[in-house]
Design a protein around this motif. Structure first.
Motif, short mmCIF file in Angstrom:
data_model
loop_
_atom_site.label_atom_id
_atom_site.label_comp_id
_atom_site.label_asym_id
_atom_site.label_seq_id
_atom_site.Cartn_x
_atom_site.Cartn_y
_atom_site.Cartn_z
N PHE A 81 0.82 -1.21 0.00
CA PHE A 81 0.00 0.00 0.00
C PHE A 81 0.85 1.26 0.00
O PHE A 81 2.00 1.24 0.41
N ASN A 83 0.60 3.85 1.94
CA ASN A 83 1.00 4.24 3.30
C ASN A 83 1.59 3.07 4.07
O ASN A 83 1.52 3.04 5.29
N ALA A 85 0.88 0.57 5.43
CA ALA A 85 -0.14 -0.25 6.10
C ALA A 85 0.48 -1.36 6.94
O ALA A 85 -0.01 -2.47 6.97
N LEU A 86 1.58 -1.05 7.64
CA LEU A 86 2.15 -2.06 8.54
C LEU A 86 1.29 -2.14 9.79
O LEU A 86 0.55 -1.22 10.10
N TYR A 87 1.39 -3.27 10.49
CA TYR A 87 0.64 -3.41 11.73
C TYR A 87 1.46 -2.76 12.84
O TYR A 87 2.54 -3.27 13.19
N PRO A 88 0.99 -1.63 13.40
CA PRO A 88 1.85 -0.84 14.28
C PRO A 88 2.23 -1.54 15.58
O PRO A 88 3.26 -1.24 16.16
N PRO A 131 7.35 -0.82 13.63
CA PRO A 131 7.28 0.12 12.50
C PRO A 131 7.59 1.55 12.90
O PRO A 131 8.18 2.30 12.12
N ARG A 139 10.25 1.00 6.10
CA ARG A 139 8.86 0.55 6.20
C ARG A 139 8.37 0.01 4.87
O ARG A 139 7.67 -1.00 4.81
#
Lengths: 364, 300
Positions: A81, A83, A85-88, A131, A139
């Motif tokens: 994605f 942005n 879209a990592l899992y914070p 992240p 990232r």
């Protein structure tokens, strides 16, 4: 095997049509870039392939399966994605392994595949960071790692580089290209940046207002744009477009300047036809400072309005028949605004478009 | 030149009124109450204020069975109420988050219970749970679910349930509001990434939405744990800690010892022990909050 077939795919939001019946075939292991200005429907198309948007009409096939009504998790795709879209709340290792964990992979196998992906992308030293502790480029690499670790049939990229600064964007572009050469999977990549499209794609799909404007290899699209839109969108700085009329066996511009009709197009036009002459800045240069000195051409005298030195070359803004025209000066020489110079227009790569439809006269 | 005429003294002089007021309204009562907890102070005998007894009040509390029962009941009450409020609030927030039309109105309506005084809420539920004329028993009997009068406010367990019910009714919206704010702030991308990564709806909720919401839940819990730990008004109105002390919580017990029995010294000692409980809960949730926020900060 994962070809993707789009068959008259339509997307409507209420009464508003965003994508108007797109047909596209994407071959196994092909890298296809959807490019166009914002709002042209390229991201929507990608999201329909991903299953994140409902398909209002037509068919989307991945391999032999029609996937219209399958949720994303059953399509065996992965997506990167804009942005990231990592899992914070997960560290890099958990981010990478999350999809495998959900799929019920054995822990040992998850560890192995995460380590492999981390190795490919140079993430090994970062595996225990969250992240929040990573830079933008890192990232983005994690987001790509998360995509490759699952070994999907199809990779989808949604403007993955547009949040990065120019230098990093160049580096990541090269990494994506290398990655594709390494893992050989079908890729659909969306961008508004024509440089990314040119450098990455096996095939470019130029979109505009929810329709496909042209499909072809990067060089094909660059050398043979089918419309004035493609001509100005692909290539930087954009192609100069000058309104003209065919008159007396020449292309006559608004101010009466006559330019010979390019040989390869002479049988495509008839006397009195209103056309648009398209010519790239690289093909207009002060006499003696251009790329090609021979071949068919025309000389015109123009006044320099602005010059932007770029090192090896200068971009010159000038005016012809009341239109702003960009030209290029190769070789070291400083040009001052107000100077009158004789420019040579090389015509072997010039284009003629119909003035009404904007389509190349080669299409007739 | 005296100190108070020097220029360097100006900041201190300007702070003085504030410090004086703080000393008057915070420091003095605090120190005074701490002092009285070491005396045998009785409200009816003012001179007992100077009756220093050392740690006798505290050692008496340690052996006081009633106090520790009330203490344990308060912890249980906190645990039950906070968890139920969290679960209900989460459900309400998730439902309201999906509404596209009339959401603002519903959000406002949801907050109505918070607008009533706890005393009025207490009276309302006292009436509803009344065994003879209450609407709850009436409804149960009309529906044929019960044939006798259930003693909601007399039976120890049922009375505990009734009070918890009233408390939950009044304050679930605190959780709902904060969790809804969390849902509004939630980025959409990780949810989509999870879908592509193979999550079904439940897995997405469990692994992505819930961890994101937890900091908001901890804020709500820290606020509510202070609130519930000092529960007094609803309990006093509904059961007054009775019958026979079966719903006695810390603060109803302390008020009874301090005012009814006028043993203010002992009551203050109990209050200080109770405060420790509040501090522990708040500290626990605050630590959870800080831990949860560490990874959320600046991740997107």
């Amino acid at each position: 095997m994962a070809e993707i077939t789009l068959d008259k795919v339509v997307k409507k939001y209420g009464g508003l049509d965003v994508v108007h019946g797109i047909d596209l075939q994407i071959a196994h292991e092909e890298f296809v870039v959807l490019v166009g200005p914002s709002g042209c429907g390229k991201s929507t198309t990608l999201r329909m392939i991903a299953g994140l948007e409902d398909i209002s009409g037509g068919l989307v096939k991945i391999g032999d399966r029609v996937v219209n009504d399958l949720p994303p998790r059953k399509r065996n795709i992965s997506m990167v994605f804009q942005n990231y879209a990592l899992y914070p709340h997960m560290n890099v290792r958990e981010n990478l392994g999350f999809g495998l964990k959900i799929a019920g992979e054995a822990t040992a196998s998850i560890v192995k595949r995460v380590d492999e992906a981390a190795e490919i992308l140079g993430l090994t030293p970062l595996l225990d960071r969250t992240p929040a502790e990573l830079s933008g480029g890192q990232r983005q690499r994690v987001a790509m790692g998360r995509a490759i670790v699952r070994r999907p049939d199809v990779f989808l990229f949604d403007e993955p580089l547009s949040n990065l600064d120019a230098k990093l964007r160049g580096q990541m572009r090269a990494e994506i290209k290398k990655l594709h050469q390494k893992v050989r999977t079908t890729v659909v990549y969306v961008t508004h940046d024509q440089v990314e499209a040119m450098t990455l794609a096996d095939r470019i799909v130029v979109m505009r207002d929810g329709r496909i404007e042209q499909v072809g290899s990067p060089m094909d699209v660059f050398n043979h744009p089918r419309t004035t839109f493609v001509a100005t969108f692909i290539g930087s700085p954009p192609m100069n477009l000058l309104p003209a009329t065919i008159s007396g066996g020449a292309v006559r511009l608004a101010d009466g300047t006559a330019v010979p009709i390019p040989d390869r197009l002479s049988d495509r036009v008839h006397e009195g036809r209103r056309v648009t002459l398209g010519i790239r800045p690289d093909d207009i240069s002060p006499v003696g400072h251009g790329l090609s000195q021979d071949g068919p051409g025309a000389e015109v005298e123009m006044e320099v309005e602005l010059a932007e030195p770029l090192g090896m070359e200068s971009l010159i803004y000038t005016r012809l028949a009341g239109q702003e025209v960009q030209a290029k000066l190769y070789g070291p020489r400083l040009v001052q605004p107000g100077e009158r110079l004789s420019f040579r227009m090389a015509l072997d790569r010039a284009h003629l478009f119909d003035a009404e439809t904007g389509r190349s006269v080669r299409e007739d | 030149m005296p100190f108070w005429r020097r220029e360097s003294a100006i900041p201190y002089l300007l702070l003085l009124p504030a410090l004086a007021i703080m000393a008057l309204v915070v420091a003095f009562p605090l120190i005074f109450s701490l002092y009285t907890s070491f005396t045998g102070y009785r409200l009816v005998r003012p001179d007992s204020l100077y009756d220093w007894v050392g740690l006798r009040n505290y050692s008496r509390i340690l052996q006081d069975y009633d106090f520790w029962v009330a203490f344990g009941r308060t912890v249980l009450f906190l645990t039950v109420v906070l968890n139920v409020e969290f679960l209900l609030g989460l459900g309400i927030a998730l439902l309201i988050n999906r509404i596209t039309w009339g959401q603002r109105t519903l959000r406002t309506i949801m907050m109505f219970p918070m607008m009533f005084s706890p005393i009025l809420v207490g009276f309302q539920f006292k009436f509803m749970f009344n065994d003879n004329i209450g609407i709850v028993n009436n409804a149960l009997q009309s529906l044929g679910l019960s044939d006798g009068a259930i003693a909601w406010l007399v039976d120890g367990k049922l009375a505990f349930f009734s009070i918890a019910f009233a408390e939950v009714w009044m304050s679930t919206s605190v959780f709902a509001i904060l969790l809804l704010a969390g849902l509004f702030a939630m980025p959409r991308d990780p949810l989509e990434a999870a879908k592509v990564d193979g999550c079904n709806a439940w897995q997405t909720f469990r692994h992505i939405t819930l961890p994101f919401l937890m900091p908001f839940a901890y804020i709500a819990m820290a606020i509510r744990s202070l609130d519930v730990a000092r529960a007094y008004d609803i309990v006093t109105v509904m059961t007054d800690g009775g019958p026979a002390g079966r719903t006695e919580l810390l603060w109803t017990l302390i008020a009874r010892v301090g005012y009814d029995n006028s043993r203010m010294g002992l009551a203050n000692a109990m209050a200080y022990v109770s405060t420790i409980l509040s501090i522990l809960f708040t500290w626990y949730f605050y630590r959870k909050l800080v831990a949860a926020r560490r990874y959320m900060g600046g991740a997107q």
